[in-house]
Design a protein around this motif. Structure first.
Motif, PDB file in Angstrom:
ATOM      1  N   SER A  88       0.743  -1.149   0.118  1.00  0.00           N
ATOM      2  CA  SER A  88      -0.079   0.153  -0.110  1.00  0.00           C
ATOM      3  C   SER A  88       0.761   1.395   0.021  1.00  0.00           C
ATOM      4  CB  SER A  88      -0.904  -0.043   1.399  1.00  0.00           C
ATOM      5  OG  SER A  88      -0.205  -0.272   2.325  1.00  0.00           O
ATOM      6  N   GLY A  89       0.263   2.344  -0.657  1.00  0.00           N
ATOM      7  CA  GLY A  89       1.163   3.419  -0.684  1.00  0.00           C
ATOM      8  C   GLY A  89       2.096   4.046  -1.569  1.00  0.00           C
ATOM      9  N   ILE A  90       2.201   2.820  -2.606  1.00  0.00           N
ATOM     10  CA  ILE A  90       3.228   3.125  -3.508  1.00  0.00           C
ATOM     11  C   ILE A  90       2.531   4.346  -4.570  1.00  0.00           C
ATOM     12  CG2 ILE A  90       4.381   2.013  -5.556  1.00  0.00           C
ATOM     13  CD1 ILE A  90       4.800  -0.412  -3.857  1.00  0.00           C
ATOM     14  N   ALA A  91       1.458   3.931  -5.082  1.00  0.00           N
ATOM     15  CA  ALA A  91       0.740   4.625  -5.975  1.00  0.00           C
ATOM     16  C   ALA A  91       0.591   6.138  -5.586  1.00  0.00           C
ATOM     17  CB  ALA A  91      -0.784   4.145  -6.243  1.00  0.00           C
ATOM     18  N   ALA A  92       0.308   6.388  -4.283  1.00  0.00           N
ATOM     19  CA  ALA A  92       0.158   7.614  -3.655  1.00  0.00           C
ATOM     20  C   ALA A  92       1.475   8.311  -3.823  1.00  0.00           C
ATOM     21  CB  ALA A  92      -0.010   7.445  -2.074  1.00  0.00           C
ATOM     22  N   LYS A  93       2.727   7.696  -3.567  1.00  0.00           N
ATOM     23  CA  LYS A  93       3.812   8.328  -3.647  1.00  0.00           C
ATOM     24  C   LYS A  93       4.074   8.831  -5.050  1.00  0.00           C
ATOM     25  CE  LYS A  93       6.414   6.132   0.264  1.00  0.00           C
ATOM     26  NZ  LYS A  93       7.553   5.224   0.435  1.00  0.00           N
ATOM     27  N   ILE A  94       3.844   7.843  -6.202  1.00  0.00           N
ATOM     28  CA  ILE A  94       4.181   8.132  -7.397  1.00  0.00           C
ATOM     29  C   ILE A  94       3.540   9.353  -7.698  1.00  0.00           C
ATOM     30  CG2 ILE A  94       3.761   7.310  -9.805  1.00  0.00           C
ATOM     31  CD1 ILE A  94       4.436   4.365  -8.774  1.00  0.00           C
ATOM     32  N   PHE A  95       2.104   9.424  -7.523  1.00  0.00           N
ATOM     33  CA  PHE A  95       1.219  10.537  -8.130  1.00  0.00           C
ATOM     34  C   PHE A  95       1.574  11.921  -7.070  1.00  0.00           C
ATOM     35  CE2 PHE A  95      -1.575   7.077  -9.499  1.00  0.00           C
ATOM     36  CZ  PHE A  95      -1.404   7.291 -10.733  1.00  0.00           C
ATOM     37  N   THR A  96       2.073  11.645  -5.980  1.00  0.00           N
ATOM     38  CA  THR A  96       2.435  12.914  -5.118  1.00  0.00           C
ATOM     39  C   THR A  96       3.741  13.463  -5.954  1.00  0.00           C
ATOM     40  OG1 THR A  96       1.882  12.141  -3.095  1.00  0.00           O
ATOM     41  CG2 THR A  96       3.399  13.727  -3.101  1.00  0.00           C
TER      42      THR A  96
END
Length: 453
Positions: free
Chosen positions: A401-409
């Motif tokens: 979890s959280g990988i996509a959030a880091k990428i889009f941030t």
């Protein structure tokens, strides 16, 4: 047995070749088989000379030939100044091959035609000369070695310019030609990149194909390890030319390395990995300029502690977007679309779909006009150029979890043209404008690697 492949910069000067002999000597007890590229810059000169000859510019291609000649002869002089008995045969070998190059180019200039078959023959000379120089250098250093013409071992199909090795035939030839040299106590030295068709015609494996040669030879002799000696310390978290503080990865999986190579990481030729995977042969990426550095180990396993391994990218990509209502609930329509790319032998990098549209990225646009013409008969087609692919490579993305959030941030200020995720669970791939590539990669590296340390 191990296979040691040395790239163009590792054989680029007399000094580098002398260092190469010391490196090989330190592995002498491991029964090495040596594969070398052409001296750095030589293949480019051969390609340039061929194009100049095709246009009928005699003076230009003669200058290229003169530069190739001087580069090799100067290297030979510098290495063998204390071995005058070796100078004459190497001089004669080199000048004979240069004469063949000149004759071929003159033929191209007369006809103003350059076929893929002729191009392969011309481009093969860099490795044919460099491998002989390295053989002589090893023998002069007291390391018993024997030159092997790679074309006697690497048998390929007839797809000139990007020939495919025929593994069963290479196994047989390696057993007949290479293994006896090793058993005799000598080190076989051969050029990478080049081969020969079943009909005996010189072929090449495509640019970067020396890595491919090392892999298929390693597979053919059941090598315990394949070493790729280059001018960097290993596979890095990103291209250090864009990210100066990129880190060296100590270990990656075959699948991760394949993804990195396919999406632009230049340390490995993409096809290198496949033959090694088939025989579970570990591959080491090592630096001939820093031989004591441990480099990067590529195996079937990965470093599970770090789910994100690297950021790779491809420049100058084209995206074709196809829209048609027939895609909605249409059976066989996708097969019809893809058959167009098969017809023109054009591979697709990534695909994104919706109910009525498909977008596909290509880095080979040689047949783009014909492809668009055929597709336009069955759908509306839009072509976008000057794009770039960015691929974040790792493992088990869907379980973290959280990988996509880091990428889009990291990409909140970047316009994303296309996204692909889920097919392999080891990469998250997107397309951006070329002008957005550098800021996107820098932001991603900062968020995914720098900020976590």
């Amino acid at each position: 047995m191990i296979v040691m492949k040395f790239g163009g910069t590792s054989v680029g000067t007399a000094q580098r070749i002398q260092e190469l002999t010391r490196i090989i000597g330190s592995y002498q007890n491991s029964n090495p088989i040596v594969v070398v590229s052409a001296m750095s810059g030589v293949t480019n000169l051969l390609v340039d000379a061929s194009e100049k000859a095709k246009s009928g510019d005699y003076n230009a291609f003669y200058r290229c030939v003169d530069e190739i000649t001087q580069k090799h002869l100067q290297c030979i002089e510098n290495i063998f100044d204390s071995h005058p008995e070796l100078l004459k045969p190497l001089y004669e070998y080199t000048l004979a091959h240069v004469k063949e190059i000149r004759n071929l180019l003159e033929g191209v200039a007369i006809l103003k035609e350059l076929t893929p078959r002729t191009s392969d023959l011309i481009n093969s000379y860099g490795e044919r000369i460099s491998s002989m120089i390295v053989t002589y250098a090893l023998n002069a250093s007291g390391i018993p070695s024997q030159h092997v013409d790679a074309r006697d071992v690497v048998i390929t199909d007839s797809e000139f310019g990007a020939a495919k090795p025929l593994i069963p035939k290479i196994r047989s030839r390696a057993e007949e030609v290479v293994v006896p040299v090793v058993k005799s106590g000598k080190i076989p030295v051969m050029g990478g990149y080049i081969g020969r068709t079943v009909d005996g015609i010189t072929s090449t494996l495509g640019r970067g194909g020396s890595d491919y040669t090392a892999a298929v030879i390693g597979l053919a002799v059941d090598a315990s390890e394949i070493q790729i000696w280059t001018d960097v310390d290993g596979i890095m978290t990103c291209d250090p030319r864009m990210i100066p503080n990129a880190k060296v990865l100590t270990k990656v999986s075959f699948n991760e390395a394949s993804e990195m190579a396919f999406f632009g990481a230049k340390v490995l030729h993409p096809s290198t990995i496949k033959p090694a995977v088939e025989n579970n042969i570990p591959v080491k990426i090592l630096n001939s300029f820093n031989p004591s550095f441990p480099g990067t180990l590529i195996t079937n396993e990965t470093d599970a502690g770090f789910p994100i391994k690297a950021i790779a990218f491809k420049k100058k990509v084209t995206v074709i977007s196809i829209s048609s209502p027939k895609l909605l609930y249409g059976f066989g329509y996708m097969a019809r679309l893809f058959s167009v790319f098969e017809k023109y032998k054009t591979s697709i990098d990534i695909v994104a779909t919706s109910e009525v549209s498909v977008s596909m990225s290509l880095d080979n646009t040689d047949q783009i006009g014909s492809i668009v013409a055929d597709l336009s008969e069955i759908a509306d087609v839009k072509v976008e150029n000057e794009l770039a692919i960015i691929s974040i490579v790792g493992m088990n993305f869907s379980q973290k979890s959280g990988i996509a959030a880091k990428i889009f941030t990291a990409l909140q200020s970047i316009n994303i043209k296309m996204i692909s995720f889920g097919a392999s669970d080891i990469n998250f791939t997107l397309v951006v404008d070329m002008k957005s590539l550098e800021p996107a990669v820098k932001n991603l590296h900062r968020v995914l690697f720098d900020d976590v340390n």
